[in-house]
Design a protein around this motif. Sequence first.
Motif, short mmCIF file in Angstrom:
data_model
loop_
_atom_site.label_atom_id
_atom_site.label_comp_id
_atom_site.label_asym_id
_atom_site.label_seq_id
_atom_site.Cartn_x
_atom_site.Cartn_y
_atom_site.Cartn_z
N MET A 25 0.83 -1.21 0.00
CA MET A 25 0.00 0.00 0.00
C MET A 25 0.86 1.25 0.00
O MET A 25 0.47 2.28 -0.55
CB MET A 25 -0.96 -0.01 1.20
CG MET A 25 -2.14 0.94 1.05
SD MET A 25 -3.15 0.57 -0.42
CE MET A 25 -4.13 2.05 -0.55
N THR A 26 2.05 1.19 0.62
CA THR A 26 2.94 2.36 0.60
C THR A 26 3.72 2.43 -0.70
O THR A 26 4.30 3.46 -1.02
CB THR A 26 3.92 2.33 1.79
OG1 THR A 26 4.67 1.12 1.73
CG2 THR A 26 3.18 2.40 3.11
N SER A 27 3.77 1.33 -1.46
CA SER A 27 4.49 1.31 -2.73
C SER A 27 3.61 1.71 -3.91
O SER A 27 4.11 2.08 -4.97
CB SER A 27 5.07 -0.08 -2.99
OG SER A 27 5.87 -0.50 -1.92
N LEU A 28 2.29 1.60 -3.74
CA LEU A 28 1.35 1.96 -4.80
C LEU A 28 0.80 3.36 -4.55
O LEU A 28 0.49 3.72 -3.40
CB LEU A 28 0.19 0.95 -4.85
CG LEU A 28 0.55 -0.46 -5.30
CD1 LEU A 28 -0.59 -1.42 -5.02
CD2 LEU A 28 0.91 -0.49 -6.78
N ASN A 29 0.68 4.16 -5.60
CA ASN A 29 0.15 5.51 -5.47
C ASN A 29 -1.38 5.44 -5.38
O ASN A 29 -2.03 4.97 -6.31
CB ASN A 29 0.57 6.35 -6.69
CG ASN A 29 0.28 7.82 -6.51
OD1 ASN A 29 -0.72 8.20 -5.89
ND2 ASN A 29 1.15 8.66 -7.04
N PRO A 30 -1.96 5.91 -4.28
CA PRO A 30 -3.42 5.80 -4.12
C PRO A 30 -4.22 6.65 -5.09
O PRO A 30 -5.42 6.45 -5.24
CB PRO A 30 -3.65 6.25 -2.67
CG PRO A 30 -2.48 7.14 -2.35
CD PRO A 30 -1.33 6.57 -3.11
N LEU A 31 -3.56 7.61 -5.77
CA LEU A 31 -4.27 8.52 -6.68
C LEU A 31 -4.36 7.98 -8.11
O LEU A 31 -5.05 8.57 -8.95
CB LEU A 31 -3.58 9.89 -6.69
CG LEU A 31 -3.49 10.60 -5.34
CD1 LEU A 31 -2.75 11.92 -5.49
CD2 LEU A 31 -4.88 10.83 -4.75
N PHE A 32 -3.65 6.90 -8.40
CA PHE A 32 -3.64 6.34 -9.76
C PHE A 32 -4.19 4.91 -9.74
O PHE A 32 -4.01 4.19 -8.77
CB PHE A 32 -2.23 6.33 -10.35
CG PHE A 32 -1.68 7.70 -10.63
CD1 PHE A 32 -1.90 8.31 -11.85
CD2 PHE A 32 -0.95 8.38 -9.67
CE1 PHE A 32 -1.40 9.58 -12.10
CE2 PHE A 32 -0.45 9.64 -9.92
CZ PHE A 32 -0.68 10.25 -11.15
#
Length: 611
Positions: free
Chosen positions: A111-118
């Motif tokens: 979850m910290t490696s994936l951008n939550p906005l994309f």
Amino acid sequence: MTETKAQPDRSTAPVLSVENLTTSFLVDGAWKPVVRDISFTVAPGETVAIVGESGSGKSVTSLSIMRLLQKETSRVEGRVMMGGRNILDLPESEMRRVRGNDVAMIFQEPMTSLNPLFTIGDQISEALLCHRPMSKADARAETIRLLEKVRIPSAASRFDEYPHRFSGGMRQRVMIAMALASRPKLLIADEPTTALDVTIQGQILDLIKVLQEEEGTSVLFITHDMGVVAEIADRTVVMFRGDAVETGNTEDIFLRAKHPYTRALLSAVPMLGSMKGESQPMRFPVIDAATGLPSATAEATDTVQAGRKPILEVKNLVKRFDIHAGLLGKLKGRVHAIENVSFSLQPGETLSLVGESGCGKSTTGRAIMRLIEPESGSVALDGQDVLKMDRRQLREMRRTMQMIFQDPFASLNPRMTVGAAIAEPYLEHKLGTARQAREKVADLLERVGLQADMAARYPHEFSGGQRQRVCIARALALDPKLIVADESVSALDVSIKAQVINLLLDLQASLGLAYLFISHDMAVVERVSHRVAVMHLGEIVEIGSRAQVFENPQHPYTKKLMAAVPIADPTRRHARRNVASDELKSPLRAPNYVPETRRFQQVADDHFVQV
């Protein structure tokens, strides 16, 4: 079923060759080495595991190889050879091409490696467009193929979804798909399964094995879980305090370990099935942090006060969460988090609630504590109905029942000394003067294996295991009879986990405490429990003594949990457990849904299974 895997070809040049790697950090104006003279190779198609506890230097080693450490405060020496080049000498522009094309990395927390906005599709497509010449349409098609390859169901329809719509296991699959996008020769996996449920962990390990066979990718796998090492690694590097203390074939490491720390690390691993024939919980062997040697042997503890009235009785407990949608907040459905849960707990007994994330076990613990309000049912603590108590009575009740949470750092106020945090409930309940509180704090700190003078320190000055001990001391400040331990050891290293569990067992023996132990770690649950309740979709599907549930599981879901546990036996390395790759089914139901009445079959004394 066991499948034979083609052995890695070590006759050709290695994919990765690390020679005398030394990494230092700038501390108070001086360079302090944290990784010293590490050397190893990874052959084509080979899996090499770097194993060790927090602070051993394994993650720093991987970040040094990828050149992801901050330049101003770190210094990396030695050679890291890939494709005949020392990548430590490459300019940053050239290193960016190496990352992704030649080597890719999967991090511990997706979850910290994936951008939550994309959307996840856009993020994988970006990796493709950066490293491979293709159109956006081709990138989309390739992304969908990758998502299908990592076994994400309905891949095409999930391309435009955001990370928060995926479970932890599915997010980790997305990270694997992103890492595989440019078909790297080497995949570095840094603790990719540590925070995952046992069945999801099994799926990820099987997935990495399958992808490795299909693509011929080499894997550098970083972990502190020796069970995972046994299942996936061809060779193993054992690290302790920045040094590689032992390197060799995985089977040799497990069966003929030479270094005392390696032997101690293996002895501290909770192994499923090790409690066969034992009737009581058993302490773990403990590793001494300074020497890496075993400092204590396992012994059984007998604490259950049989024949006494239960300290806790839970009957038909129900908790549902309403889901609203639209501008008017129309009721869309309900999450049936707990559905007709019933059990009892004797003084001095440990009852474990086990299951995957989302099964309702933590919600059950919080509902019993009335940190959330249940819909219906009863919770009797020492014969008093907790759910009918007013605020004053509830405050008094919490002197009898305390909770230890999963994340000790989030549970402690960073601006408050640990002494003040431990003393706070004692003073709030007016159990004594400030002087008596200080004496109580000193006694509790020593009881949990810390020093009394540590009371003046702040939470950030402690390790994870020490912070969890502080939280245990705080829970003991009110002299409770029952402690709800919610995933209290799941994020700890194997030796720290052993120390904390031994502490809980020792306190149970000396104080007669009852524990509601909430966990998804089946091997730990087997070690500490008197009885076990298995939860699935908010319901208890099987409950019985530890021996009954672990040695004679009856419900299909219980059997699935057992089959997914990594076993520290390297002879099983090429086996496929074939853990079902479906996600945990959702407990979300329509607003008018009426749960069916469940029936239980008694298969032995105190052993019940849902039918």
